[in-house]
Design a protein around this motif. Structure first.
Motif, PDB file in Angstrom:
ATOM      1  N   PHE A  19      -3.276  -9.331  -2.512  1.00 25.85           N
ATOM      2  CA  PHE A  19      -2.911  -7.947  -2.160  1.00 25.85           C
ATOM      3  C   PHE A  19      -2.918  -7.061  -3.407  1.00 25.85           C
ATOM      4  CE2 PHE A  19      -0.030 -10.140   1.137  1.00 25.85           C
ATOM      5  CZ  PHE A  19      -1.065 -10.260   2.049  1.00 25.85           C
ATOM      6  N   LEU A  20      -2.375  -7.583  -4.497  1.00 30.36           N
ATOM      7  CA  LEU A  20      -2.334  -6.810  -5.742  1.00 30.36           C
ATOM      8  C   LEU A  20      -3.735  -6.455  -6.217  1.00 30.36           C
ATOM      9  CD1 LEU A  20       0.427  -8.794  -7.692  1.00 30.36           C
ATOM     10  CD2 LEU A  20       0.702  -6.681  -6.379  1.00 30.36           C
ATOM     11  N   ARG A  21      -4.646  -7.419  -6.111  1.00 26.34           N
ATOM     12  CA  ARG A  21      -6.032  -7.139  -6.513  1.00 26.34           C
ATOM     13  C   ARG A  21      -6.672  -6.143  -5.552  1.00 26.34           C
ATOM     14  NH1 ARG A  21      -5.723 -12.682  -7.391  1.00 26.34           N
ATOM     15  NH2 ARG A  21      -6.860 -13.150  -5.481  1.00 26.34           N
ATOM     16  N   GLN A  22      -6.474  -6.342  -4.277  1.00 33.45           N
ATOM     17  CA  GLN A  22      -7.067  -5.467  -3.264  1.00 33.45           C
ATOM     18  C   GLN A  22      -6.594  -4.018  -3.422  1.00 33.45           C
ATOM     19  OE1 GLN A  22      -6.446  -7.001   0.674  1.00 33.45           O
ATOM     20  NE2 GLN A  22      -7.099  -5.129   1.668  1.00 33.45           N
ATOM     21  N   LEU A  23      -5.344  -3.830  -3.795  1.00 35.24           N
ATOM     22  CA  LEU A  23      -4.754  -2.490  -3.899  1.00 35.24           C
ATOM     23  C   LEU A  23      -4.819  -1.925  -5.323  1.00 35.24           C
ATOM     24  CD1 LEU A  23      -1.606  -3.148  -1.684  1.00 35.24           C
ATOM     25  CD2 LEU A  23      -3.683  -1.884  -1.042  1.00 35.24           C
ATOM     26  N   ASN A  24      -5.484  -2.635  -6.229  1.00 37.48           N
ATOM     27  CA  ASN A  24      -5.626  -2.204  -7.627  1.00 37.48           C
ATOM     28  C   ASN A  24      -4.280  -2.033  -8.337  1.00 37.48           C
ATOM     29  OD1 ASN A  24      -8.481  -2.125  -7.472  1.00 37.48           O
ATOM     30  ND2 ASN A  24      -8.334  -0.133  -6.462  1.00 37.48           N
ATOM     31  N   VAL A  25      -3.321  -2.864  -7.983  1.00 35.72           N
ATOM     32  CA  VAL A  25      -2.006  -2.789  -8.610  1.00 35.72           C
ATOM     33  C   VAL A  25      -2.080  -3.245 -10.068  1.00 35.72           C
ATOM     34  CG1 VAL A  25       0.381  -3.638  -8.536  1.00 35.72           C
ATOM     35  CG2 VAL A  25      -0.796  -3.023  -6.420  1.00 35.72           C
ATOM     36  N   GLN A  69       0.840  -1.207   0.000  1.00 37.87           N
ATOM     37  CA  GLN A  69       0.000   0.000   0.000  1.00 37.87           C
ATOM     38  C   GLN A  69       0.873   1.255   0.000  1.00 37.87           C
ATOM     39  OE1 GLN A  69      -3.581   0.719  -0.075  1.00 37.87           O
ATOM     40  NE2 GLN A  69      -2.448   2.562  -0.630  1.00 37.87           N
ATOM     41  N   GLU A  70       1.944   1.231   0.776  1.00 36.77           N
ATOM     42  CA  GLU A  70       2.862   2.377   0.802  1.00 36.77           C
ATOM     43  C   GLU A  70       3.504   2.592  -0.565  1.00 36.77           C
ATOM     44  OE1 GLU A  70       5.536   1.518   4.037  1.00 36.77           O
ATOM     45  OE2 GLU A  70       3.950   1.787   5.539  1.00 36.77           O
ATOM     46  N   LEU A  71       3.876   1.511  -1.237  1.00 38.59           N
ATOM     47  CA  LEU A  71       4.451   1.640  -2.578  1.00 38.59           C
ATOM     48  C   LEU A  71       3.443   2.241  -3.562  1.00 38.59           C
ATOM     49  CD1 LEU A  71       6.455  -1.693  -3.070  1.00 38.59           C
ATOM     50  CD2 LEU A  71       7.389   0.617  -2.826  1.00 38.59           C
ATOM     51  N   VAL A  72       2.210   1.763  -3.501  1.00 36.68           N
ATOM     52  CA  VAL A  72       1.174   2.277  -4.404  1.00 36.68           C
ATOM     53  C   VAL A  72       0.941   3.765  -4.140  1.00 36.68           C
ATOM     54  CG1 VAL A  72      -1.285   2.140  -4.990  1.00 36.68           C
ATOM     55  CG2 VAL A  72       0.061   0.039  -4.755  1.00 36.68           C
ATOM     56  N   SER A  73       0.826   4.125  -2.878  1.00 44.25           N
ATOM     57  CA  SER A  73       0.611   5.546  -2.533  1.00 44.25           C
ATOM     58  C   SER A  73       1.777   6.397  -2.993  1.00 44.25           C
ATOM     59  CB  SER A  73       0.420   5.709  -1.025  1.00 44.25           C
ATOM     60  OG  SER A  73      -0.735   5.033  -0.606  1.00 44.25           O
ATOM     61  N   GLN A  74       2.972   5.900  -2.796  1.00 44.48           N
ATOM     62  CA  GLN A  74       4.164   6.629  -3.216  1.00 44.48           C
ATOM     63  C   GLN A  74       4.163   6.805  -4.740  1.00 44.48           C
ATOM     64  OE1 GLN A  74       7.741   4.664  -1.942  1.00 44.48           O
ATOM     65  NE2 GLN A  74       9.019   6.462  -2.289  1.00 44.48           N
ATOM     66  N   PHE A  75       3.802   5.771  -5.467  1.00 42.14           N
ATOM     67  CA  PHE A  75       3.740   5.850  -6.931  1.00 42.14           C
ATOM     68  C   PHE A  75       2.734   6.914  -7.354  1.00 42.14           C
ATOM     69  CE2 PHE A  75       2.077   4.796 -11.081  1.00 42.14           C
ATOM     70  CZ  PHE A  75       3.210   4.497 -11.817  1.00 42.14           C
ATOM     71  N   GLN A  76       1.571   6.898  -6.741  1.00 39.55           N
ATOM     72  CA  GLN A  76       0.503   7.816  -7.127  1.00 39.55           C
ATOM     73  C   GLN A  76       0.838   9.271  -6.817  1.00 39.55           C
ATOM     74  OE1 GLN A  76      -2.600   5.850  -4.932  1.00 39.55           O
ATOM     75  NE2 GLN A  76      -3.322   4.739  -6.735  1.00 39.55           N
ATOM     76  N   GLU A 123       9.789  10.913 -12.706  1.00 40.84           N
ATOM     77  CA  GLU A 123       9.629   9.738 -13.567  1.00 40.84           C
ATOM     78  C   GLU A 123      10.568   8.614 -13.147  1.00 40.84           C
ATOM     79  OE1 GLU A 123       7.599   9.128 -16.594  1.00 40.84           O
ATOM     80  OE2 GLU A 123       6.478  10.607 -15.442  1.00 40.84           O
ATOM     81  N   GLU A 124      11.772   8.965 -12.766  1.00 44.79           N
ATOM     82  CA  GLU A 124      12.760   7.965 -12.374  1.00 44.79           C
ATOM     83  C   GLU A 124      12.304   7.187 -11.140  1.00 44.79           C
ATOM     84  OE1 GLU A 124      17.357   7.786 -10.829  1.00 44.79           O
ATOM     85  OE2 GLU A 124      16.776   9.437 -12.160  1.00 44.79           O
ATOM     86  N   ILE A 125      11.766   7.876 -10.159  1.00 43.63           N
ATOM     87  CA  ILE A 125      11.294   7.199  -8.943  1.00 43.63           C
ATOM     88  C   ILE A 125      10.054   6.367  -9.255  1.00 43.63           C
ATOM     89  CG2 ILE A 125      10.374   7.558  -6.610  1.00 43.63           C
ATOM     90  CD1 ILE A 125      12.301   9.967  -6.406  1.00 43.63           C
ATOM     91  N   LYS A 126       9.167   6.876 -10.114  1.00 43.92           N
ATOM     92  CA  LYS A 126       7.994   6.095 -10.513  1.00 43.92           C
ATOM     93  C   LYS A 126       8.424   4.808 -11.212  1.00 43.92           C
ATOM     94  CE  LYS A 126       4.060   8.055 -11.665  1.00 43.92           C
ATOM     95  NZ  LYS A 126       2.975   8.909 -12.164  1.00 43.92           N
TER      96      LYS A 126
END
Length: 174
Positions: free
Chosen positions: A58-64, A24-31, A36-39
């Motif tokens: 987890f991937l499905r739950q977090l919409n990854v 979840q932290e990774l997804v939030s950080q991406f969003q 661009e480099e960090i994304k």
């Protein structure tokens, strides 16, 4: 090596971050990221997590999976590559494949077959290999897609791509 609950508890330890929260932290950080480099790094990291069945729910739950599809639509070829890699890694699972199909992912994956980045093409071809079934074959097995895959099967410059294309044709094209 695939993870299970016991192994994950051993690796995380008493004070570690549970896998769901970490993802979840990774997804939030991406969003929230503008670089661009960090994304790219975050997308690559998420794609690496997508190969392990332990992480599928987890991937499905977090919409990854949807995040990976969004990456495929970007103009940044590295994000496209990592998005395609994540889709490839997770599409082995029928529940993940269903989400990808429901989100209109097959046409996006097909566009990756024309990428200038060979690994993106390989990821797309492998994902289509796993996702081709009686419900999706009309979308995947279009004449122009089959022709492109046949060209990859005949090209000998990249053995892995050649073998992937041959395997796809042998399994899915009569």
């Amino acid at each position: 090596m695939f993870t299970n609950h016991r192994r994950q508890n051993e690796r995380t330890g008493r004070y570690g971050t549970p896998r769901l929260r970490y993802l979840q932290e990774l997804v939030s950080q991406f969003q929230n990221e503008t670089s661009e480099e960090i994304k790219e790094r975050i997308a690559a990291h998420l794609a690496n997590f997508s190969y392990d069945p332990y992480n599928y729910s987890f991937l499905r739950q977090l919409n990854v999976l949807e995040l990976f599809l969004d990456c495929i639509t970007e103009s940044n070829e590295r994000l496209v590559e990592f998005g395609a890699g994540g889709i490839c890694n997770s599409s082995v699972d029928p529940a993940n494949a269903a989400v990808i199909v429901e989100c209109g992912g097959i046409p996006l994956i097909i566009t990756c077959l024309s990428s200038p980045i060979k690994s993106t093409v390989k990821y797309a071809l492998a994902a289509l290999y796993y996702m081709c079934n009686p419900l999706t074959k009309d979308t995947i097995l279009k004449a122009e897609v089959i022709e492109l895959i046949r060209r990859y099967a005949m090209a000998g410059s990249d053995e892995c791509l050649h073998n992937l294309a041959k395997a796809f044709l042998e399994k899915h094209v009569p």
